[in-house]
Every structure is written in structure tokens, then in C-alpha cells.
Design a protein around this motif. Sequence first.
Motif, PDB file in Angstrom:
ATOM      1  N   ASN A 235      63.898  53.071   0.023  1.00 16.89           N
ATOM      2  CA  ASN A 235      64.002  53.252  -1.422  1.00 16.89           C
ATOM      3  C   ASN A 235      64.252  51.951  -2.177  1.00 16.89           C
ATOM      4  O   ASN A 235      63.959  51.866  -3.366  1.00 16.89           O
ATOM      5  CB  ASN A 235      65.052  54.299  -1.780  1.00 16.89           C
ATOM      6  N   ALA A 236      64.724  50.921  -1.505  1.00 14.64           N
ATOM      7  CA  ALA A 236      64.935  49.631  -2.176  1.00 14.64           C
ATOM      8  C   ALA A 236      63.626  49.020  -2.657  1.00 14.64           C
ATOM      9  O   ALA A 236      63.635  48.147  -3.532  1.00 14.64           O
ATOM     10  CB  ALA A 236      65.661  48.665  -1.249  1.00 14.64           C
ATOM     11  N   ARG A 237      62.497  49.491  -2.132  1.00 15.41           N
ATOM     12  CA  ARG A 237      61.198  49.013  -2.618  1.00 15.41           C
ATOM     13  C   ARG A 237      61.037  49.297  -4.105  1.00 15.41           C
ATOM     14  O   ARG A 237      60.276  48.614  -4.788  1.00 15.41           O
ATOM     15  CB  ARG A 237      60.067  49.686  -1.844  1.00 15.41           C
ATOM     16  N   GLU A 238      61.771  50.276  -4.610  1.00 17.46           N
ATOM     17  CA  GLU A 238      61.679  50.611  -6.032  1.00 17.46           C
ATOM     18  C   GLU A 238      62.126  49.449  -6.914  1.00 17.46           C
ATOM     19  O   GLU A 238      61.600  49.256  -8.004  1.00 17.46           O
ATOM     20  CB  GLU A 238      62.494  51.874  -6.339  1.00 17.46           C
ATOM     21  N   PHE A 239      63.076  48.638  -6.438  1.00 25.07           N
ATOM     22  CA  PHE A 239      63.503  47.485  -7.235  1.00 25.07           C
ATOM     23  C   PHE A 239      62.322  46.558  -7.526  1.00 25.07           C
ATOM     24  O   PHE A 239      62.117  46.142  -8.659  1.00 25.07           O
ATOM     25  CB  PHE A 239      64.623  46.704  -6.529  1.00 25.07           C
ATOM     26  N   GLY A 240      61.553  46.236  -6.508  1.00 30.28           N
ATOM     27  CA  GLY A 240      60.391  45.374  -6.696  1.00 30.28           C
ATOM     28  C   GLY A 240      59.369  45.988  -7.631  1.00 30.28           C
ATOM     29  O   GLY A 240      58.776  45.297  -8.466  1.00 30.28           O
ATOM     30  N   ALA A 241      59.171  47.286  -7.504  1.00 34.17           N
ATOM     31  CA  ALA A 241      58.210  47.968  -8.377  1.00 34.17           C
ATOM     32  C   ALA A 241      58.680  47.950  -9.829  1.00 34.17           C
ATOM     33  O   ALA A 241      57.880  47.739 -10.743  1.00 34.17           O
ATOM     34  CB  ALA A 241      57.998  49.395  -7.893  1.00 34.17           C
TER      35      ALA A 241
END
Length: 85
Positions: A63-69
Motif C-alpha cells: 500500500n505504500a505505493r500509493e504515496f508515489g502515485a
Amino acid sequence: ERGARELARRGIPLVPALARLEAGSAAARQLRAEVFRSVRTAIAIGVPIVFGSDAPGLPHGENAREFGALIQAGLTPERALRSAT
């Protein structure tokens, strides 16, 4: 844009869950581009953005991929972090 203005007027947050959008097929790439464009509009208008991962759409622990998005969509790193706290 009209919907984003109404969200901003009412102070209703948007949970875009962008990281779940993959850029595979041409149709998927087009959908992803349209969603990112809409989120950029919402950010520019002042819609509150809240971190969300659409949990079933991302493998557990990613879910940390959401930060980059969110940063890619136009939030500063600080605002992206604040959206999750």
C-alpha cells in the motif's frame, strides 16, 4: 471538474487509490491517464485528499505505493504523507 468543485465546497475528501491502476493495455493506460487527470483537477481545486489503497486491489504490504502515485498526481511529498495521517 463540476464534481470536484462540489467536493471542495462541501469539504468532502477524495480517496483516489491510484496505485491500483496498472498501465498494461491501451485501454488501461487511457483509464489511468484519465483518472490521474481528474485527481490533478481535484487537487488544484482544493479537494481534500485522503490516503487509501483499495486493499483488495494491491497485494498486502504494497500500500505504500500509493504515496508515489499521489506525488505523481500532484501532491507534494509532505501532503502525500499527511493524507495518510
